[in-house]
Design an enzyme around this catalytic site. Structure first.
Site, PDB file in Angstrom:
ATOM      1  N   GLY C 148       0.824  -1.204   0.000  1.00  0.00           N
ATOM      2  CA  GLY C 148       0.000   0.000   0.000  1.00  0.00           C
ATOM      3  C   GLY C 148       0.858   1.253   0.000  1.00  0.00           C
ATOM      4  O   GLY C 148       2.068   1.199   0.243  1.00  0.00           O
ATOM      5  N   CYS C 149       0.238   2.383  -0.280  1.00  0.00           N
ATOM      6  CA  CYS C 149       0.996   3.639  -0.378  1.00  0.00           C
ATOM      7  C   CYS C 149       1.537   4.080   0.973  1.00  0.00           C
ATOM      8  O   CYS C 149       2.726   4.387   1.095  1.00  0.00           O
ATOM      9  CB  CYS C 149       0.148   4.726  -1.036  1.00  0.00           C
ATOM     10  N   TYR C 150       0.689   4.108   2.007  1.00  0.00           N
ATOM     11  CA  TYR C 150       1.185   4.487   3.332  1.00  0.00           C
ATOM     12  C   TYR C 150       2.271   3.516   3.811  1.00  0.00           C
ATOM     13  O   TYR C 150       3.312   3.949   4.299  1.00  0.00           O
ATOM     14  CB  TYR C 150       0.040   4.536   4.353  1.00  0.00           C
TER      15      TYR C 150
END
Lengths: 345, 345, 345, 345
Positions: C148-150
C-alpha cells in the site's frame, strides 16, 4: 550533441533540464545561472538530487563555444538580446525562449518590453519557432525565437481557419487563462500563494507583451493587419494554459467541417490533437506533455466560431517546443525525446 | 419574520443558513431537505454544530404556511416548479434560487432544461430578481425568480452600457469562469477533486442553461433581441465567478468615460463597486460577500470594450442576492444582514 | 513481453499505462475494465488520445493467458482475491496492487477489509513487494502483493533504523498525509472538490486498512510484534504522500549517524534518496517519479527520532513499484522504464 | 471604544480589520503600517474598497495615545518589543499578536527569535492570552501576549487531559499542519504559489519558534517540565491549521470518557467544540470563525491518546483570539463581534 542552458534556475530552465535528460541525442553539458552560480543544480532543486549534480556557472560565451553545440536561453526579457549574439558569433545554434527576438519591429519591442531592442538585422535572422506552422523555415536554421506561451496556444488554434480564410482576422478576440508558472519564479506579491490561491484575476488588459507577437503572426497567417483584443487571466494552478478564441466566420462551415479542416491542417503534426465534436479540452489533459489540444464550436446563430486551445505552458509553451525546434533544425524525428504521456490525474 | 429553506442541504442552502443566521429581522424556522430528512443540519454539516441544531424535514406546504412567512427554494432544476406554487397559493412570499421561473417563455424552458415548464401565468408573475436593475419591480413583490450566477455577473457588467446604448448588443461575447461550488454537491465525475484540481476546462459550449436567461435579459435592457456567444469554464477553486465580456462600442467613450457612466448607474447600489482605471478585479476580493466588482477597459484600436465582472457565486450569485431581494421586498435597507467584509486572504 | 492490466480505468491503472508505455521491454496488450468495457481507453481518458487507442475489455482469464505474460491488478479491495488465482493457475505472472494478498493472516484480512479472505496458501505464496527490502524474495517470484501507499513510505522510512535496532519498535507513531488520488475515483462525498479543497482532514483513526499491513511488516523487520499508532490525513492536492514517523531511540545516534546508517542501507537502491542534514523533503520533489525521499531529525532532549518520508502515491506507492517489482522478477535493471525526473514545479 | 492596529498591512492585520469592523463596541480609528504608509488601506487591499478607506500611518505612540484606547500589534517578530512599551507607558491597553512577549525567559527569546529580548519585568507583566485557559488572568489585564497559532490549537487540545493528569506530559508528540497564511506575506521563495501548491513540506524540525512557547505552557498546565517533539508541515491551502497530538495515557480512560472530560472542561467555552465519538474535525469546518474543534481517539492497544485540534490560524490563531481577549478584559460577552459562522464550502 552537447547543450547549454542559460537561465537554468528558472522554471523554463528546469523544464529544459527535465526534457533534455530524456533526449537520446543530447547531452546536458553546461548550466548557466547568474543568480545561483557556484551552487549545484541539485542543491537549488532537490528533486534533481541523484539525477543531475552539475554546477551552475556564470555566463561565458567562450566556454559555451568550447563545450556545447546548442544554447537555450531561458532568461527573463532583456537579457538574451545582449548575450545571445555573442553565442551566434561563435557559431553556436541558439534557441531563445525569451521575448527578445520575437518581434520583427525593433520599435515595437521597445514599446512593449521597455528595453532597448536587439539589432534589426538580428531580429530579421531569428526564425519564429512556431513548429507546426513554420517547420520549413526552422529546418536548417541556427537561430530560433521560440514563441511565447499565449501565442503558441492562440496561433495553433487560429492557423487552419486563418489560412483557409474561414474567419475574419479583424474579429478575433482572445481570452487567455494561465497557470502561475507562466509568471516564473519572480518574487512579487502577485505570485504569493495566498494572493493567487482560490482566485481568478484579470491582468494587463491591453498591455501584455504577447499581444504584439500575436498580432504580428496573425498578420503573417492571414496577410492582413488588424488589432486583436487579448485579455489574460491568472488561474490558481501551477501548469497549464488555455486560450478561448472568438471569431466571426467568413464561410458558413459547420463545426464538423471546421474539425475536418483542422484535422487536415495538422495531419502531419503529432503534437496537435483535435477533439471530437461536442467535446473540448481541459489543461490537465496535456500537463507534462508537448501536446496542444484543440476543440471547436460553431454558433450558427451568431456566425461565430469558438476555439478552445490548451497547452502545458512550460512544455509546448516553452521548453518542449524549443526542443521540438531543435529536432526540426537537426532533421531528427520531431518527437525525439518528447514522447511524453500527460500526467493524469 | 420567519423563514424556511427548501433544499437546505445543498451549497446554496447552507449559504442561506449562514447569511440568515446573521440577519437581524429573520428567524430561521424550517429546513427542508428530502435527501437528508430526519438528520440534524449540524450532523450533516459539522461546521454548524453549536450554532444551529435544527432538524431537516420533508417538504410540507401546510407546515410551511403555518410556521414561516417566506420560503427560499435552493433546489436543483425541475423541483420548485412543482413545489413553489403550493407555497404561493398559501400566501407565502417565495424566492426561487433555481432556474425554474427565470425564463418567461415556457418552450425555452423545456428546450434548455429538459423538464416540463411551469404554468405560463406563473412564469409571468415571477419577478426576475436582479436587484440593482429591477429594484422597482421587486419592491412589494411576493414571488422572485432569483438570477443565475453567470447572468448576475454578466448583466450587472452590461447594464449601464446597454442602457446607454454605448455598445452593440449584437456583438456581445461572454467568457465565463466559475469555481466548482457552482456545480453544487452533485456526485458526478466532473466534480471529483482529482478531475478538477490543477486544470481549467471549457464546458457546455452553446448549451449552458444560463444562455437563454442572459439573452432574455439583454433584450430587456437593450430592447433588441440578439444571440450572444457564451462560453463557460470550470476553475480549480471553490467559490468565485468571473465573466469577461467583450462588446463593440457604439459610442466613442474612453475607459474613463465608461467608468463614470458605471459609477453613475450604480451610485445608489452599495453592492456594486467599480474599479479605478487600469485595475481589474480578482474573484478573491469579493469572496464571502455580496459584492459585484467591475473593471473596464476600452481598446480604441479595435473599438471594443472589455468588462470584467466578479462575484461570489454562492452569495451575490445565489443566497446573498436572494436575501437582498427579500430586503427590497420588505422595504428594509438593502444591506440588512449583508454587510459582509470579503474574507482575505 | 506482453502485459495486461485489470482495473485499467482507475487512477493506478491509468498510471500503469503511462509507465508501461515508457517501458522498453513491455508491450501493453490487454486492458480490462468491467465498468467501462466496450469503450476505448482514449474515450474515457482523452489525455491518451493519439497515444493509445486500445479497447477496454471484460475480464477473461483465458484470453489473458493467451495474450499476455504478466497481469497487473489495479482493482478495488475484494476483487483480485477471486480473479487473480485464475490467472496464476494459467501460469501468468501476477502483480496485485490491491490489498487482497498483503496480510498473511486471513482473519486479519476479514477483520480489516470486511471481505472473505483469499485462500491461506495463496496468501503465503504472495511475496510482499517492498522492492528495496524484499528484493531477494522478489527475484524470480511470480506472484507479488504490491504494498500500500502508506506502508511503502512508512516502511522505507523505518527499515534501516529497525534493522539496526536503533529505535524501539514499540514506540512508533506514524502521522500520514495523503493527496486525494489515494482514494481513487470513488464517487463519494469526501472526494468532491468542494469538500476537500482548502482543508486538512483526519480520517479513519485506528481503522485504516494499512495499519495491520504496517504492523505485520514492522514485525518482520524488527522481529517483535507491537501495536503502532497510525493516523491518516487527507491533503488538498492530487498526488503525493508523506509519513512523518516518530520513534524513541534505543541507541544514542546523532542525526548525522542516522543519515549514514540510511545512506548505507540504501546504497544500492537508486529510488531512495536521503536528504542532507537540516533539510527534509516535500512531496512535490518526487511527483511523477518512483523516488522515496527521506529526511531525518534527532531530538536529543527527548531521545526521539523523527523520520519524514515522501513518495508519489500513484508511482512508488502503486504503479511504479509494481513495475520495479516486475523488473526485479525478470532480472532487468530495476530502473528500466522508471528513470523519471520529477515534474517541477 | 477606539482601537488602533500596528502592522495593518499583514494578513493578521487585515483580519483584525475584518473582525473589528463587525464589533459593536469598537471603532477602528488608526491603522499603522510602516511599509505602506501614506496609502489608503483600500488601495492596498481592494476588497475593502467602499468599506474602509482609512489612511495607513506611520507609528507614533503619542498619536495613538491621543486617538485610541487599545492597540493591537500584528507585527513580525522583533518589532513590538520596542514599540509596545511606548504604548503601555501612555496607558494604552496593548494586545501583542507577535511572539515578542510570549516567552517568560528572556534568554529563551534570544535563543529562538535571534533578537534582543524585551525587559524581563515587561515579559512578566504580559498575560499569556490563551483565552479558555487563562480567562481569570486576562480579566482586567491591560497587556496581553496573544498565543501563536500552533500553540493555540495544541494547548486547547491538551489542556483538559493535562489538568486531569490523564496523559504523561513527557510523552507528547505534536504533528502540526498549517496553511500558508501562517507564514504571512513574506516575500520568500517558500511562499510562492508554484513552490507550495500540490505539495506537503516538513519544515523547521526542532527549531520552530512555537516550540519553547508550547513547552512553557505545557509546564504551566502539568506542573512538570519536559521536552516535547514538535514537527510543522506546510499545507497547500490559505487558511486553517491542525495539530495532531499523540500522548501516552496515565489513566485508562476510554475515548468516551475522554470526550466527557473535554466537554466538561470546555462547558463554558463557546468557541471550543468537541466532536462526537468516531469523528474528527477538518480545518474547513472552522474557516472564517473563532472556533477550535477537537476530536479524540484512544488506542487501547498502545495506551495512546490521539488528539486532533483545528483552528483558522488567522482567527482563533491570531486576530479572533486577540479580540476575544479584549472582550474578556473589558468584561463583555466573550463572543461579542465573534459570532461568525464558518464559511462552507
Amino acid at each position: 550533441m552537447k547543450a547549454g542552458i542559460v537561465g537554468a534556475n528558472g522554471y523554463s530552465g528546469i523544464e529544459l533540464i527535465r526534457l533534455l535528460m530524456n533526449h537520446p541525442s543530447i547531452e546536458l553539458e553546461m548550466l548557466v545561472s547568474h543568480s545561483t552560480k557556484g551552487a549545484s543544480i541539485s542543491d537549488v532543486y532537490p528533486h534533481l538530487s541523484g539525477l543531475l549534480d552539475k554546477p551552475l556557472e556564470d555566463f561565458d560565451a567562450d566556454k559555451l563555444a568550447e563545450r556545447v553545440d546548442v544554447v537555450f536561453f531561458a532568461t527573463p526579457a532583456g537579457i538574451s538580446k545582449d548575450l545571445l549574439p555573442e553565442c551566434l558569433k561563435r557559431g553556436l545554434t541558439c534557441i531563445d525562449l525569451s521575448g527578445d527576438f520575437r518581434l520583427k519591429d525593433p520599435e515595437a519591442y521597445e514599446t512593449w518590453y521597455h528595453h532597448a531592442p536587439a539589432d534589426a538585422s538580428l531580429l530579421n535572422d531569428a526564425v519564429y519557432g512556431l513548429s507546426e506552422v513554420n517547420r520549413r523555415q526552422i529546418e536548417g536554421a541556427s537561430f530560433i525565437a521560440n514563441p511565447g506561451c499565449y501565442p503558441t496556444a492562440t496561433l495553433l488554434g487560429l492557423a487552419p481557419a486563418l489560412k483557409d480564410g474561414a474567419i475574419d482576422p479583424g474579429s478575433i478576440i482572445i481570452d487567455g487563462k494561465s497557470g502561475v508558472s507562466g509568471s516564473g519564479k519572480q518574487m512579487v506579491l502577485g505570485n504569493l500563494y495566498c494572493e493567487v490561491n482560490e482566485s481568478v484575476k484579470a491582468y494587463k488588459l491591453g498591455t501584455h507583451k504577447h499581444l504584439p507577437e500575436i498580432e504580428q503572426e496573425i498578420a503573417a497567417l492571414s496577410g492582413e493587419t488588424h488589432p486583436v483584443t487579448f485579455t489574460t487571466h491568472l488561474i490558481p494552478m501551477t501548469r497549464g494554459l488555455m486560450t478561448t478564441i472568438y471569431a466571426t466566420m467568413e464561410k458558413g462551415y459547420s463545426t464538423r467541417e471546421f474539425l475536418q479542416l483542422y484535422e487536415r491542417y495538422y495531419e502531419k503534426s503529432p503534437f496537435v490533437r483535435i477533439r471530437p465534436i461536442g467535446t473540448w479540452p481541459a489543461t490537465k489533459e496535456v500537463v507534462g506533455s508537448n501536446f496542444c489540444d484543440i476543440g471547436l464550436n460553431v454558433d450558427g446563430r451568431s456566425r461565430r466560431l469558438t476555439i478552445v486551445s490548451v497547452i502545458d505552458n512550460v512544455v509546448k509553451g516553452a521548453a518542449g517546443q524549443a526542443i521540438q525546434n531543435l529536432n526540426i533544425i537537426k532533421g531528427w524525428d520531431e518527437q525525439t525525446g518528447l514522447k511524453l504521456t500527460p500526467i493524469y490525474p
